[in-house]
Each structure stands twice: as structure tokens, then as C-alpha cells.
Scaffold this motif. Structure first.
Motif, PDB file in Angstrom:
ATOM      1  N   ASN A 262       0.809  -1.218   0.000  1.00 10.87           N
ATOM      2  CA  ASN A 262       0.000   0.000   0.000  1.00 10.87           C
ATOM      3  C   ASN A 262       0.842   1.268   0.000  1.00 10.87           C
ATOM      4  O   ASN A 262       0.484   2.261  -0.640  1.00 10.87           O
ATOM      5  CB  ASN A 262      -0.940   0.008   1.204  1.00 10.87           C
ATOM      6  N   GLU A 263       1.952   1.253   0.723  1.00 10.60           N
ATOM      7  CA  GLU A 263       2.798   2.448   0.782  1.00 10.60           C
ATOM      8  C   GLU A 263       3.384   2.765  -0.590  1.00 10.60           C
ATOM      9  O   GLU A 263       3.390   3.920  -1.030  1.00 10.60           O
ATOM     10  CB  GLU A 263       3.924   2.248   1.796  1.00 10.60           C
ATOM     11  N   LYS A 264       3.861   1.735  -1.270  1.00 11.06           N
ATOM     12  CA  LYS A 264       4.451   1.922  -2.593  1.00 11.06           C
ATOM     13  C   LYS A 264       3.402   2.383  -3.602  1.00 11.06           C
ATOM     14  O   LYS A 264       3.639   3.296  -4.402  1.00 11.06           O
ATOM     15  CB  LYS A 264       5.089   0.615  -3.059  1.00 11.06           C
ATOM     16  N   ILE A 265       2.226   1.753  -3.564  1.00 14.37           N
ATOM     17  CA  ILE A 265       1.151   2.116  -4.490  1.00 14.37           C
ATOM     18  C   ILE A 265       0.687   3.548  -4.230  1.00 14.37           C
ATOM     19  O   ILE A 265       0.487   4.337  -5.156  1.00 14.37           O
ATOM     20  CB  ILE A 265      -0.031   1.133  -4.355  1.00 14.37           C
ATOM     21  N   ALA A 266       0.530   3.900  -2.952  1.00 15.71           N
ATOM     22  CA  ALA A 266       0.072   5.245  -2.599  1.00 15.71           C
ATOM     23  C   ALA A 266       1.071   6.301  -3.054  1.00 15.71           C
ATOM     24  O   ALA A 266       0.691   7.353  -3.580  1.00 15.71           O
ATOM     25  CB  ALA A 266      -0.148   5.340  -1.089  1.00 15.71           C
ATOM     26  N   ARG A 267       2.352   6.035  -2.857  1.00 15.61           N
ATOM     27  CA  ARG A 267       3.381   7.002  -3.251  1.00 15.61           C
ATOM     28  C   ARG A 267       3.385   7.215  -4.766  1.00 15.61           C
ATOM     29  O   ARG A 267       3.455   8.345  -5.255  1.00 15.61           O
ATOM     30  CB  ARG A 267       4.751   6.513  -2.770  1.00 15.61           C
ATOM     31  N   LYS A 268       3.297   6.122  -5.502  1.00 15.91           N
ATOM     32  CA  LYS A 268       3.327   6.205  -6.965  1.00 15.91           C
ATOM     33  C   LYS A 268       2.114   6.945  -7.516  1.00 15.91           C
ATOM     34  O   LYS A 268       2.243   7.855  -8.345  1.00 15.91           O
ATOM     35  CB  LYS A 268       3.385   4.795  -7.560  1.00 15.91           C
ATOM     36  N   VAL A 290       5.085  19.252  -1.217  1.00 14.15           N
ATOM     37  CA  VAL A 290       4.664  18.979   0.162  1.00 14.15           C
ATOM     38  C   VAL A 290       3.244  18.425   0.180  1.00 14.15           C
ATOM     39  O   VAL A 290       2.933  17.463   0.895  1.00 14.15           O
ATOM     40  CB  VAL A 290       4.756  20.255   1.024  1.00 14.15           C
ATOM     41  N   GLU A 291       2.372  19.011  -0.632  1.00 17.05           N
ATOM     42  CA  GLU A 291       0.978  18.551  -0.664  1.00 17.05           C
ATOM     43  C   GLU A 291       0.874  17.153  -1.266  1.00 17.05           C
ATOM     44  O   GLU A 291       0.037  16.345  -0.840  1.00 17.05           O
ATOM     45  CB  GLU A 291       0.126  19.544  -1.465  1.00 17.05           C
ATOM     46  N   VAL A 292       1.726  16.855  -2.232  1.00 15.32           N
ATOM     47  CA  VAL A 292       1.743  15.509  -2.813  1.00 15.32           C
ATOM     48  C   VAL A 292       2.156  14.489  -1.753  1.00 15.32           C
ATOM     49  O   VAL A 292       1.564  13.405  -1.653  1.00 15.32           O
ATOM     50  CB  VAL A 292       2.703  15.435  -4.024  1.00 15.32           C
ATOM     51  N   ARG A 293       3.156  14.821  -0.948  1.00 18.82           N
ATOM     52  CA  ARG A 293       3.585  13.906   0.117  1.00 18.82           C
ATOM     53  C   ARG A 293       2.468  13.703   1.139  1.00 18.82           C
ATOM     54  O   ARG A 293       2.256  12.593   1.632  1.00 18.82           O
ATOM     55  CB  ARG A 293       4.846  14.451   0.808  1.00 18.82           C
ATOM     56  N   ARG A 294       1.769  14.774   1.462  1.00 18.96           N
ATOM     57  CA  ARG A 294       0.648  14.653   2.402  1.00 18.96           C
ATOM     58  C   ARG A 294      -0.451  13.757   1.832  1.00 18.96           C
ATOM     59  O   ARG A 294      -1.039  12.941   2.556  1.00 18.96           O
ATOM     60  CB  ARG A 294       0.088  16.041   2.722  1.00 18.96           C
ATOM     61  N   LEU A 295      -0.722  13.907   0.549  1.00 14.56           N
ATOM     62  CA  LEU A 295      -1.712  13.041  -0.095  1.00 14.56           C
ATOM     63  C   LEU A 295      -1.256  11.590  -0.050  1.00 14.56           C
ATOM     64  O   LEU A 295      -2.055  10.683   0.215  1.00 14.56           O
ATOM     65  CB  LEU A 295      -1.935  13.472  -1.550  1.00 14.56           C
ATOM     66  N   SER A 296       0.019  11.352  -0.299  1.00 16.16           N
ATOM     67  CA  SER A 296       0.555   9.990  -0.284  1.00 16.16           C
ATOM     68  C   SER A 296       0.354   9.327   1.077  1.00 16.16           C
ATOM     69  O   SER A 296      -0.068   8.167   1.172  1.00 16.16           O
ATOM     70  CB  SER A 296       2.045  10.013  -0.644  1.00 16.16           C
TER      71      SER A 296
END
Length: 313
Positions: A262-268, A290-296
Motif C-alpha cells: 500500500n505504501e508503494k502504491i500510494a506514493r506512486k 509537500v501537498e503531494v507527500r501529504r496526499l501519499s
């Protein structure tokens, strides 16, 4: 009566060709390249992957989804369109033409080129055309080699897994777009179940967080001319894309015994969602990142919450 898939030839008619971005990218590929090509791979200077058997690939898919198999059963993997399904809705007939093309190109496993929409007023028929590109570039991945020493079996397994994943996207897209006859598939119904679970009260906090960051990213990428309603539609569209990818990766991983992280899929896919939202038109790149990281992070929590609900069923 079942309609058999048949090869479709292009003929002039009163058609409207509403090709999307993906279709344009398909035409930008090397049009002179053969549908089946030779490729250089480690220690094999001129490798011809035509050793695979279409029947074996379809058999692997049939064991997991009979609905998907029925759509692919009569489609040859030669890059040509085959009519695989038609349904009537009122006075109009809606059809799906599918082409599957297997070729090495870069480092993208697979790609769905979303459909051209062809309308014939004379025949009262709407045809959607999709192309699935399959790229078995990971043929020499160490894990896969250790799993399948036989080269033919390895090629067939890899193509089947990529095709399965991409076909999920097509089946969901058509279920959302076309009349109800396209929705009665195991894939579409399972996806809708996951989509519903993603906004249930058990994950309401995670759901709100993902929606919040998506709204921010859509605002960051807005040109300024869109209405609030249009922006909210884009948020929902991108949200469904994120759940679509969660389902597709999880389903393919379960079927073909791949790990689904899930972490890998969410980051991608958080990054892809941010690009779909329009990029950093209104803010600096650092604020956007920063907002992309928060979304991830929020997306990973939502994905984990969905899995916990499934475990409780």
C-alpha cells in the motif's frame, strides 16, 4: 445469442472520432514498428518473444475471471481491432472494439489507450475502441527468473499478468461509460464494492483527508476559468482513479502472487494524481511537492483502512 469477436476493418462512414490523450500518444509511437518485434535483452542479442502461446495466456486469465476471458477469447494479440461485445440501449447499439499489442517499449509494463468514440447516425451505433499495450520488459527480473526457469512459461505468465491488470482498467472504464450491459462483470462489481467501502464510516477520517488534499491539488492546478462544480468533478474523477489503481494492483497481485504494498502504491499514484490535477500552476513547486507527500500519507492510511474492512468481512 453470443456475438463472436471479429476483425474490424476501418471503413469511411459518418463517424465522430473523439480520440483522447492516450490515443494521441499511441499514434506518437513508432508506427512503422512491427506489432511483434525482436528486442535486445541481457545475454540474448536477438530475442524473439513470439514463443508465447496466446491460448496459454488466455487460459491463465480464464482461471481468474471468466468475464474477462470471454472478452479476450477471440482477440488475437496482433494489434488489430476485434469487436468483442455489443449491447442495445433504446434505438442505439453500443459496441466495444479491442486491440491488444505486445511490444517492448521503455519501462512501462502496460498502458491502456482510452477509447476512440465512433458514432454512426446511419446505423445508430456507437463504438468505443480501446488498445491495450503490453510491454514484458521485466522478463529477466531475478524474482521472475527464479520462479520460472522455462523461458516460454515466463513470457506467458508475465504477459498474462500485465494484460490482466490493464484489462481491469478497461472493464471499469466501460462499465462507467456504457449502458448497464457492460456493468454485469465480476471486475466492475468488485471495484464498485471497494469504491463504496472507501467512503464508509469506518474510514471517514481517512476519506476526508484524501479528499482534502485532492481539492488542494486540483486548486493548485486550476487555470482559473473552471467553475467550482467542474473542479469538484475533477476531484471525484481523480479519487476514483486512485481507488481504481488500488483495486487493480491488489487484484492482480492476489491472482498472480505478486506482493501488493500500500505504501508503494500510494506514493506512486499520489504523484500521478497530482499531475492529473494540473500540476503547480498556482503555487511553487516546493509547496506542491509537500501537498503531494501529504496526499501519499493520507492515501496509504485509506488503503490500509480499506484492507482492514475486507479482513473483517
Amino acid at each position: 445469442m453470443k456475438r463472436k469477436a471479429r476483425l474490424i476493418e476501418d471503413k469511411g462512414s459518418d463517424r465522430q472520432d473523439n480520440s483522447g490523450l492516450w490515443s494521441q500518444e499511441f499514434h506518437d509511437l513508432n508506427s512503422s514498428a512491427p506489432y511483434f518485434c525482436y528486442a535486445s535483452v541481457p545475454n540474448v542479442p536477438y530475442f524473439d518473444f513470439r514463443i508465447y502461446r496466446e491460448s496459454r495466456i488466455k487460459s491463465l486469465i480464464k482461471a481468474q475471471s471468466k468475464d474477462m476471458y470471454r472478452l479476450l477469447e477471440k482477440v488475437n494479440f496482433d494489434g488489430k481491432y476485434y469487436r468483442v461485445k455489443c449491447v442495445d440501449s433504446g434505438e442505439w447499439e453500443y459496441c466495444w472494439d479491442l486491440a491488444v499489442k505486445i511490444q517492448f517499449f521503455g519501462k512501462i509494463q502496460g498502458m491502456v489507450l482510452y477509447p476512440k468514440r465512433l458514432v454512426s447516425q446511419k446505423e445508430k451505433r456507437v463504438v468505443y475502441r480501446s488498445v491495450i499495450l503490453v510491454n514484458p520488459y521485466q522478463l529477466w527480473d531475478e524474482t521472475l527468473v527464479n520462479r520460472f526457469w522455462n523461458l516460454q512459461e515466463r513470457v506467458e505468465f508475465l504477459i498474462a499478468s500485465i494484460l490482466f491488470h490493464e484489462c481491469i482498467h478497461v472493464m471499469i472504464s466501460l462499465g462507467d461509460t456504457l449502458p448497464s450491459g457492460f456493468r454485469n462483470t465480476d471486475i466492475f462489481l468488485e471495484f464498485r464494492k471497494m469504491l463504496k467501502a472507501s467512503s464508509s464510516k469506518n474510514v471517514c477520517t481517512e476519506f476526508r483527508d484524501v479528499q482534502f488534499y485532492l481539492r488542494n491539488l486540483v486548486f493548485f492546478g486550476a487555470s482559473g476559468s473552471e467553475s467550482e462544480g467542474k473542479l469538484l468533478e475533477r476531484v471525484q474523477e481523480i479519487y476514483e482513479f486512485l481507488i481504481n489503481e488500488k483495486y487493480s494492483n491488489q487484484k492482480t497481485g492476489k491472482v498472480f502472487n505478486f506482493s501488493s504494498n500500500n505504501e508503494k502504491i500510494a506514493r506512486k499514484y499520489a504523484w500521478m494524481a497530482a499531475v492529473k490535477a494540473g500540476g503547480n500552476v498556482r503555487v511553487s513547486k516546493s509547496v506542491w511537492q509537500v501537498e503531494v507527500r501529504r496526499l501519499s500519507i493520507a492515501l496509504r492510511r485509506l488503503y490500509n483502512g480499506i484492507d482492514m474492512q475486507k479482513d473483517d468481512d
